[in-house]
Design an enzyme around this catalytic site. Structure first.
Site, short mmCIF file in Angstrom:
data_model
loop_
_atom_site.label_atom_id
_atom_site.label_comp_id
_atom_site.label_asym_id
_atom_site.label_seq_id
_atom_site.Cartn_x
_atom_site.Cartn_y
_atom_site.Cartn_z
N CYS A 83 -1.56 5.82 9.58
CA CYS A 83 -1.89 4.58 8.88
C CYS A 83 -2.90 4.91 7.81
O CYS A 83 -2.76 5.90 7.11
CB CYS A 83 -2.42 3.55 9.88
SG CYS A 83 -3.81 4.14 10.88
N ARG A 112 0.84 -1.20 0.00
CA ARG A 112 0.00 0.00 0.00
C ARG A 112 0.87 1.25 0.00
O ARG A 112 0.61 2.21 -0.73
CB ARG A 112 -0.94 0.00 1.21
CG ARG A 112 -1.98 -1.10 1.19
CD ARG A 112 -2.84 -1.08 2.45
NE ARG A 112 -3.72 0.07 2.49
CZ ARG A 112 -4.46 0.41 3.55
NH1 ARG A 112 -4.39 -0.32 4.67
NH2 ARG A 112 -5.24 1.46 3.51
#
Length: 280
Positions: A235, A176
């Site tokens: 995050c 990611r």
């Protein structure tokens, strides 16, 4: 007080301890009813530990609830300012458990610990789980805190990522971060200047946190001689970042800040995005 507590610690099942089981996902309550620690209060990450955002571009997918709402939730759970609280989830503390721990610490409630290893340690120990829908007894109003401390906004993150004396840590998985995949948000990639340290590297194969010494070594490889107060952790939506902040606390690294909006906010604001391909 250590931020972690072991399942073998008698304080976990002390009648005065308030145990909170934090679940996330569409079937969260069903999973809770399928098995939880006795007398554990059910908490829902999306409903109890976050607001439902009108627009994730401003605050991300899991913005913090208002201080008034959070205080009311604590009162509903029977929590007083001196209550000892043990929190856990079914994701090794990586989701709601760490988020609730961080929120309580952020408002000054220090008497809170995360069950090391989460629900899995209870099943590994062969403990009998409860399937009742435990309802706590509400208490008097929990004092409304002044703020959620140790947070930063998107403007500070943008400045910090460009500064030589500050570090922005992205704890999402490497695929990611590098921009190869993005299962939850609209755009793949990362904040230019942010470094990657996948949160799960703090865990043993059994799903428990590494020793404080091992964690200190792990985090210091990334932080170096940067003042912990100049470290920002994020995050996807400000949840698993709390897992890393918990690990840092266990390692004796105090002072890092949380970017609550995280990638879910940044990626929706028409700001620069770095990927493996563009090399920003």
């Amino acid at each position: 007080m250590s931020p972690l507590i072991e399942i073998t610690d008698p304080r976990v099942f002390d009648p005065s301890t308030i145990i909170i089981d934090v679940r996330a996902g569409a079937n969260a309550h069903e999973r809770y009813l399928a098995g939880h620690l006795p007398n554990a209060i059910y908490a829902n990450l999306d409903d109890d530990l976050a607001e439902h955002p009108a627009d994730p571009a401003f605050g991300g997918r899991h913005p913090l609830p208002s201080l008034q709402d959070f205080a009311a939730t604590l009162s509903r759970w029977g929590i007083k300012p001196d209550s000892h609280i043990v929190v856990y989830d079914d994701k090794n503390g990586a989701m709601g458990g760490a988020r609730l721990w961080w929120m309580l610490r952020s408002i000054g409630h220090t008497n809170v610990q995360v069950l090391n290893g989460g629900l899995k340690v209870a099943t590994d120990e062969g403990l009998e789980l409860s399937t009742d829908d435990y309802k706590p007894t509400a208490t008097g109003p929990y004092p409304i805190p002044e703020e959620f401390s140790h947070t930063v906004d998107i403007e500070e993150v943008e400045a910090a990522a460009k500064a030589d004396n500050r570090i922005v840590i992205d704890v999402r998985e490497g695929q990611r971060y590098l921009g190869f995949t993005e299962p939850l948000d609209l755009v793949a990639g990362h904040i230019p200047g942010a470094v990657n340290l996948f949160y799960s590297t703090s865990l043993s194969p059994e799903g428990k946190f590494l020793t404080s010494q091992a964690l200190a070594s792990l985090y210091n490889e990334t932080i170096g001689d940067t003042n912990p107060q100049d470290v920002i952790v994020h995050c996807g939506s400000g949840v698993t970042a709390c897992h890393t902040l918990l690990g840092m606390e266990h390692a004796g690294i105090t002072g890092p800040k949380l970017y609550v909006g995280s990638w879910s906010e940044w990626s929706r604001r028409d700001l620069p995005i770095a990927t493996e391909a563009n090399g920003l």
